[in-house]
Motif scaffolding. Sequence first.
Motif, PDB file in Angstrom:
ATOM      1  N   HIS A   1       7.872   6.406   4.388  1.00 42.81           N
ATOM      2  CA  HIS A   1       6.709   5.769   3.767  1.00 42.81           C
ATOM      3  C   HIS A   1       5.535   6.707   3.509  1.00 42.81           C
ATOM      4  O   HIS A   1       4.583   6.327   2.851  1.00 42.81           O
TER       5      HIS A   1
ATOM      6  N   GLU B   1       4.277   9.910   1.738  1.00 45.60           N
ATOM      7  CA  GLU B   1       4.596  10.901   0.711  1.00 45.60           C
ATOM      8  C   GLU B   1       3.841  12.188   1.012  1.00 45.60           C
ATOM      9  O   GLU B   1       2.620  12.182   1.173  1.00 45.60           O
TER      10      GLU B   1
ATOM     11  N   SER C   1       0.850  -1.183   0.000  1.00 51.41           N
ATOM     12  CA  SER C   1       0.000   0.000   0.000  1.00 51.41           C
ATOM     13  C   SER C   1       0.887   1.234   0.000  1.00 51.41           C
ATOM     14  O   SER C   1       2.002   1.214   0.503  1.00 51.41           O
ATOM     15  N   THR C   2       0.378   2.308  -0.575  1.00 54.73           N
ATOM     16  CA  THR C   2       1.092   3.573  -0.509  1.00 54.73           C
ATOM     17  C   THR C   2       0.319   4.506   0.407  1.00 54.73           C
ATOM     18  O   THR C   2      -0.910   4.399   0.535  1.00 54.73           O
TER      19      THR C   2
ATOM     20  N   THR D   1      -4.573   6.337   1.737  1.00 54.77           N
ATOM     21  CA  THR D   1      -3.907   5.060   1.478  1.00 54.77           C
ATOM     22  C   THR D   1      -4.456   4.518   0.169  1.00 54.77           C
ATOM     23  O   THR D   1      -5.650   4.611  -0.108  1.00 54.77           O
TER      24      THR D   1
ATOM     25  N   LYS E   1       0.009   8.680   1.587  1.00 52.10           N
ATOM     26  CA  LYS E   1       0.418  10.053   1.327  1.00 52.10           C
ATOM     27  C   LYS E   1      -0.424  10.993   2.173  1.00 52.10           C
ATOM     28  O   LYS E   1      -1.524  10.645   2.610  1.00 52.10           O
TER      29      LYS E   1
END
Length: 81
Positions: free
Chosen positions: A73, A75, A4-5, A34, A7
């Motif tokens: 992790h 952003e 998962s990303t 997310t 930000k």
Amino acid sequence: MPPSTHKIENAKSGRSKCKRCKETIANGELRIVTEAYSETRDMDFTSNYHTQCFKVPPRAMAGVSPEEFVDEHLEDCSNDD
């Protein structure tokens, strides 16, 4: 499964809701987003959270301090328009 990303950004409208508390996130308010991909459903999932509602996923924290999670992790997209 791809990771998962995460930000952090300012909400672009007042329509998104926090996945945890279900309250609306106001336009311009700082939020954590997310994004994840589900191979079984072949689709992307996006979840929005108030900054105070977000809990760092245990898998993402394995061997990582909260400061390292933020630095490595999360952003920062808060200044993007």
